[in-house]
Design a protein around this motif. Sequence first.
Motif, mmCIF file in Angstrom:
data_model
loop_
_atom_site.group_PDB
_atom_site.id
_atom_site.type_symbol
_atom_site.label_atom_id
_atom_site.label_comp_id
_atom_site.label_asym_id
_atom_site.label_seq_id
_atom_site.Cartn_x
_atom_site.Cartn_y
_atom_site.Cartn_z
ATOM 1 N N ALA A 72 74.384 44.493 67.143
ATOM 2 C CA ALA A 72 74.491 44.967 65.873
ATOM 3 C C ALA A 72 73.531 44.176 64.818
ATOM 4 O O ALA A 72 72.965 44.655 63.869
ATOM 5 C CB ALA A 72 75.947 44.877 65.423
ATOM 6 N N MET A 73 73.547 42.919 64.994
ATOM 7 C CA MET A 73 72.649 42.194 64.240
ATOM 8 C C MET A 73 71.075 42.353 64.400
ATOM 9 O O MET A 73 70.277 42.450 63.425
ATOM 10 C CB MET A 73 72.806 40.669 64.693
ATOM 11 N N HIS A 74 70.878 42.744 65.611
ATOM 12 C CA HIS A 74 69.406 43.195 66.014
ATOM 13 C C HIS A 74 69.052 44.401 65.287
ATOM 14 O O HIS A 74 68.175 44.708 64.787
ATOM 15 C CB HIS A 74 69.165 43.095 67.598
ATOM 16 N N ASP A 75 70.086 45.433 65.408
ATOM 17 C CA ASP A 75 69.887 46.629 64.909
ATOM 18 C C ASP A 75 69.778 46.663 63.300
ATOM 19 O O ASP A 75 68.943 47.339 62.485
ATOM 20 C CB ASP A 75 71.000 47.531 65.120
ATOM 21 N N ALA A 76 70.477 45.636 62.579
ATOM 22 C CA ALA A 76 70.432 45.523 61.017
ATOM 23 C C ALA A 76 69.297 44.626 60.713
ATOM 24 O O ALA A 76 69.249 44.312 59.560
ATOM 25 C CB ALA A 76 71.812 45.080 60.764
ATOM 26 N N GLY A 77 68.875 43.848 61.449
ATOM 27 C CA GLY A 77 67.783 42.842 61.235
ATOM 28 C C GLY A 77 68.541 41.542 60.234
ATOM 29 O O GLY A 77 67.834 41.115 59.700
ATOM 30 N N LEU A 78 69.738 41.419 60.553
ATOM 31 C CA LEU A 78 70.437 40.258 60.195
ATOM 32 C C LEU A 78 69.703 38.801 60.322
ATOM 33 O O LEU A 78 69.697 38.572 61.668
ATOM 34 C CB LEU A 78 71.922 40.218 60.378
ATOM 35 N N PRO A 79 69.274 38.202 59.483
ATOM 36 C CA PRO A 79 68.620 36.951 59.673
ATOM 37 C C PRO A 79 69.370 35.957 60.570
ATOM 38 O O PRO A 79 68.634 35.138 61.176
ATOM 39 C CB PRO A 79 68.376 36.272 58.529
ATOM 40 N N GLY A 80 70.952 35.883 60.340
ATOM 41 C CA GLY A 80 71.473 34.859 61.149
ATOM 42 C C GLY A 80 73.144 35.109 60.726
ATOM 43 O O GLY A 80 73.431 35.666 60.080
ATOM 44 N N VAL A 81 73.785 34.680 62.076
ATOM 45 C CA VAL A 81 75.039 35.019 62.126
ATOM 46 C C VAL A 81 76.009 34.044 60.987
ATOM 47 O O VAL A 81 77.020 34.502 60.505
ATOM 48 C CB VAL A 81 76.012 34.486 63.375
ATOM 49 N N HIS A 82 75.389 33.234 60.359
ATOM 50 C CA HIS A 82 75.708 32.138 59.337
ATOM 51 C C HIS A 82 76.035 33.208 58.053
ATOM 52 O O HIS A 82 76.944 32.750 57.071
ATOM 53 C CB HIS A 82 75.006 30.953 58.900
ATOM 54 N N HIS A 83 75.503 34.427 57.867
ATOM 55 C CA HIS A 83 75.599 35.344 56.795
ATOM 56 C C HIS A 83 76.903 35.862 56.706
ATOM 57 O O HIS A 83 77.260 36.191 55.767
ATOM 58 C CB HIS A 83 74.483 36.265 56.574
ATOM 59 N N ILE A 84 77.571 35.891 57.944
ATOM 60 C CA ILE A 84 78.906 36.550 58.040
ATOM 61 C C ILE A 84 79.939 36.008 57.489
ATOM 62 O O ILE A 84 80.271 34.849 57.957
ATOM 63 C CB ILE A 84 79.018 36.942 59.337
ATOM 64 N N ASP A 85 80.670 36.531 56.575
ATOM 65 C CA ASP A 85 81.859 35.676 55.697
ATOM 66 C C ASP A 85 83.110 36.278 56.042
ATOM 67 O O ASP A 85 84.207 35.911 55.449
ATOM 68 C CB ASP A 85 81.471 35.395 54.469
ATOM 69 N N SER A 86 83.121 37.380 56.919
ATOM 70 C CA SER A 86 84.379 38.201 57.272
ATOM 71 C C SER A 86 84.162 38.662 58.556
ATOM 72 O O SER A 86 83.479 39.477 58.903
ATOM 73 C CB SER A 86 84.650 39.447 56.325
ATOM 74 N N VAL A 87 85.144 38.448 59.450
ATOM 75 C CA VAL A 87 85.677 38.772 60.651
ATOM 76 C C VAL A 87 86.774 39.525 60.909
ATOM 77 O O VAL A 87 87.764 38.872 60.856
ATOM 78 C CB VAL A 87 85.257 37.815 61.511
ATOM 79 N N ASP A 88 86.851 40.820 61.249
ATOM 80 C CA ASP A 88 87.952 41.591 61.721
ATOM 81 C C ASP A 88 87.716 42.241 62.999
ATOM 82 O O ASP A 88 86.934 42.800 63.365
ATOM 83 C CB ASP A 88 88.003 42.850 60.645
ATOM 84 N N VAL A 89 88.735 41.636 63.800
ATOM 85 C CA VAL A 89 88.623 42.264 65.253
ATOM 86 C C VAL A 89 90.013 43.248 65.462
ATOM 87 O O VAL A 89 91.117 42.933 65.264
ATOM 88 C CB VAL A 89 89.061 40.938 66.369
ATOM 89 N N VAL A 90 89.515 44.179 66.113
ATOM 90 C CA VAL A 90 90.439 45.193 66.398
ATOM 91 C C VAL A 90 91.330 44.831 67.592
ATOM 92 O O VAL A 90 90.880 44.285 68.518
ATOM 93 C CB VAL A 90 89.858 46.649 66.886
ATOM 94 N N ASP A 91 92.529 44.886 67.371
ATOM 95 C CA ASP A 91 93.699 44.483 68.513
ATOM 96 C C ASP A 91 93.253 44.772 69.836
ATOM 97 O O ASP A 91 93.034 45.947 70.070
ATOM 98 C CB ASP A 91 94.986 45.156 68.207
ATOM 99 N N VAL A 92 93.428 43.634 70.706
ATOM 100 C CA VAL A 92 92.849 43.653 72.071
ATOM 101 C C VAL A 92 94.227 43.828 72.825
ATOM 102 O O VAL A 92 95.057 42.721 72.669
ATOM 103 C CB VAL A 92 92.036 42.389 72.478
ATOM 104 N N LEU A 93 93.953 44.976 73.704
ATOM 105 C CA LEU A 93 95.525 44.930 74.659
ATOM 106 C C LEU A 93 95.052 44.375 75.971
ATOM 107 O O LEU A 93 95.961 44.060 76.484
ATOM 108 C CB LEU A 93 95.482 46.371 74.817
ATOM 109 N N SER A 94 94.011 44.343 76.561
ATOM 110 C CA SER A 94 93.603 43.763 77.929
ATOM 111 C C SER A 94 93.889 42.254 78.059
ATOM 112 O O SER A 94 94.044 41.894 79.069
ATOM 113 C CB SER A 94 92.283 44.099 78.384
ATOM 114 N N TRP A 95 93.623 41.683 77.135
ATOM 115 C CA TRP A 95 93.556 40.109 77.128
ATOM 116 C C TRP A 95 94.150 39.571 75.710
ATOM 117 O O TRP A 95 93.730 39.920 74.772
ATOM 118 C CB TRP A 95 92.192 39.400 77.424
ATOM 119 N N ARG A 96 94.841 38.490 75.688
ATOM 120 C CA ARG A 96 95.278 37.823 74.605
ATOM 121 C C ARG A 96 94.626 36.470 74.413
ATOM 122 O O ARG A 96 94.353 35.722 75.412
ATOM 123 C CB ARG A 96 96.787 37.744 74.440
#
Length: 487
Positions: A15-39
């Motif tokens: 996704a970062m490559h597709d968007a041309g995001l310069p670096g992960v440090h720009h991300i200030d919000s992470v939401d993960v969809v509930d994972v069923l296969s592993w906790r």
Amino acid sequence: MSDPVGLMARATSAAMHDAGLPGVHHIDSVDVVDVLSWRYEHGAASALSSRLGIDPARQQDSPVGGEQPVALLDRLAARIAQGSATVGLIVGAEAQASLNRSRRAGTQPSWPTKPSRTSSVTETLKGLVHPEAWRHGLRAPVDVYPLFENAFRARRGQSLAEGQSETAEIWARMSEVASRNPFSWRPDARSAEEIETVGPTNRWIAFPYSRLMVAAPAVNLAAAILVTTRARARAWGVPEHHLIAPIAAAGAREVSDPLSRTRFDRSAALESTLTTVLARAEMNVSDAESVELYSCFPCVPKMAAEHLGLGRNTPMTVTGGLSFFGGPGNNYMLHATAAMTERLRHTPTQAGLLYGQGEFVTKHHAIVLGGSSSTLRYQASEFPGEPDRVETDHIDLDPRPSGEGLIETYTATWNEDGSPGTGIVVGTMKASGKRFIARTRNDDRASFTVLTDGSEEPVGLNVHVEPGEDVNTAVVVNRRTAPGFSP
């Protein structure tokens, strides 16, 4: 063999490559969809942030629900519009296929250690259904959704053959879409005849659904999307035609317990969600270039399509559907968001409708995405990510019914060897007007046949019901539709 968070990291990188995001440090919000296969010990969002080497202000795992990717996008878009987030990541993954392979080999994958105690899938499901439903075998989604399918078909006046044919045609078109999607788990196009025909490779799951009509959860799939302001995306050099904007969202929910709802043949919350999101987007469904209607089981897109006025020939997916693209737990609609984004990049003057739902036709959320030419300001749901409306009407259940009743809806199960099993009937007691649930006896082939052979519509038929310690029992006492009964 990657664990779910490993797959998420790879999807994030893409996704970062597709968007041309310069670096992960720009991300200030992470939401993960509930994972069923592993906790994960401290949650998947925290594990992913650590693996990415970031520490964003928001690190949140979502609740359970197939509507969650849409609700998370609604909530994130509202936060960015309000200035409380700048670059948000929504990501999810399942690795159930790898886990199943390890179990078959008698090994454990070398994934992060699980927490010592987490709620099991069984415990989660048990908390979502009525104790009487659990007692009578209505436990997992595959047990409950047929109740909606059969009631919906009966209200529309379709025969069993007509209903199955409609499902097969819709599903065959979904499989065609999946065959063109390079990420599909089941990429082979299937014919309507193949989907409708029950046999060794397409056995009954729960009446009237066969294997090719239900979601395929044993997959390894991950998806990620990045959301930011148009100005920031332009500053990164993202091409204008790659900028897809959320336009409007809406959500609603039903009473959590399906047995307590007043009807099975429609969902007021589903209808409210779709009506509201189109109104907020100032459009009709005919204005949408594409739609994605959640397809865990056929009754869901069929009910949504009926409300929207879409015919069975209308394409209902841009992704391939949960039966053919794959059903990665709660995360399918994030893949649909990515697929819709790709579609709209090629049609920048158009809009796309995404509709997801969760639990047992319980939680509903929809969002409209617009191409790069969209100028409408985002219209979030009233409480972004949460239901705008909650249905509260309910009906009382009689746990020990005795006497004559009428069938509202039903399903049936088969034994492991493929022989007929038992029917499960939900209905109304004639004397009290209360709802009941009961099973046919294992040796009652006559009642089982009435429920499954398609020669007469079971909804509205008379049944005799008796209470029992293990389960209540039901016998179809005649094959004559009760006069005046309106399911």
